[in-house]
Design a protein around this motif. Structure first.
Motif, mmCIF file in Angstrom:
data_model
loop_
_atom_site.group_PDB
_atom_site.id
_atom_site.type_symbol
_atom_site.label_atom_id
_atom_site.label_comp_id
_atom_site.label_asym_id
_atom_site.label_seq_id
_atom_site.Cartn_x
_atom_site.Cartn_y
_atom_site.Cartn_z
ATOM 1 N N ALA A 44 -34.558 -20.949 -17.933
ATOM 2 C CA ALA A 44 -35.639 -19.974 -17.752
ATOM 3 C C ALA A 44 -35.115 -18.738 -17.034
ATOM 4 O O ALA A 44 -35.411 -17.605 -17.435
ATOM 5 N N ILE A 73 -39.492 -21.480 -12.847
ATOM 6 C CA ILE A 73 -40.519 -22.105 -13.671
ATOM 7 C C ILE A 73 -41.038 -23.330 -12.947
ATOM 8 O O ILE A 73 -40.313 -23.955 -12.152
ATOM 9 N N LEU A 101 -45.135 -20.792 -16.560
ATOM 10 C CA LEU A 101 -44.234 -19.656 -16.406
ATOM 11 C C LEU A 101 -45.021 -18.362 -16.275
ATOM 12 O O LEU A 101 -45.942 -18.102 -17.056
#
Length: 257
Positions: A44, A73, A101
């Motif tokens: 992420a 995240i 997110l």
């Protein structure tokens, strides 16, 4: 603060929403048996940086957490439902994973969450939980539009969740977004129709139904962040960022294609 976007800012909101949706779908595809939660967090981070965006989580330090969050995240597994702090854990077949997110791109934030079962052995309870939160989210979006009250959205969510047999916790819910991640108005996951703030075109809302299978009580992990069901039961969390338009609502965080 309630922030109303200008019409010229909506294309940027769509771009941010598409980015969030794309990252979540990529991470879902990569979340297989044996995947480590810390690897999901690192992926992420890399995708956010590659897009020239900023994480809304890594420096996040609200009054209810033990901040800063320090990760990119939220990864909530099984009985964890909100603010799941990534840790050294490898996903197992049948795990129910929620990924949440929020990123900022060009000064506009989008926030979304998905829940899904890892591997090939979904428990019926997990499937029912995910289905209920997704249906509740769709009901709230269908109810949204200019002049509609916040309570109408809360009522739409709560009606679906209660009909599915779940209690609703009111400590955490949806919220406004814009130049920052958490803004007014608060959107409870249960409420009375015809009450609260009237929605206006240009308002961005993050709607996020979440439930726990057999309780409405949360407990907090020793990490100060991860919220779990008090009974150890499974949980689910679904979230979209929407924009109120002149004739309804537009989902910002739908995956492309």
């Amino acid at each position: 603060m309630i922030e109303i976007l200008k019409p010229t800012e909506l294309p940027l909101a769509r771009e941010t929403g598409a980015l969030v949706a794309g990252i979540l779908q990529t991470l879902k595809a990569r979340s297989v048996v044996g995947t480590n939660l810390l690897d999901i967090d690192r992926q992420a981070q890399a995708m956010i940086a590659e897009a020239g965006a900023l994480s809304c989580y890594v420096d996040y330090a609200p009054s209810f957490g033990r901040g800063p969050f320090g990760h990119y995240i939220c990864t909530s597994v099984n009985d964890a439902v909100l603010h799941g702090l990534p840790f050294d854990y490898e996903l197992a077949d049948g795990d129910l994973l929620s990924l949440d997110l929020a990123v900022s791109l060009g000064g506009i934030v989008a926030d979304s969450a998905i829940s899904f079962v890892v591997g090939d052995s979904p428990q019926p309870e997990s499937v029912a939980l995910i289905d209920a939160t997704e249906r509740a989210l769709r009901a709230a979006i269908a109810a949204a539009g200019p002049g509609v009250h916040i309570g109408d959205l809360s009522h739409a969510i709560g009606k679906v969740l209660n009909a599915a047999g779940y209690e609703v916790n009111t400590e955490f819910g949806g919220h406004g977004v814009g130049s920052t991640m958490h803004q007014d108005p608060h959107v409870s996951n249960i409420g009375r129709p015809g009450r609260g703030y009237r929605l206006r075109p240009g308002l961005l809302l993050a709607l996020e139904p979440w439930v726990m299978a057999d309780t409405a009580k949360l407990v907090t992990d020793a990490d100060g962040w991860t919220l779990r069901s008090a009974t150890g039961c499974r949980t689910s969390h679904s979230e979209h960022t929407i924009a109120i338009t002149d004739d309804g609502a537009e989902i910002m965080t739908l995956p492309k294609g």
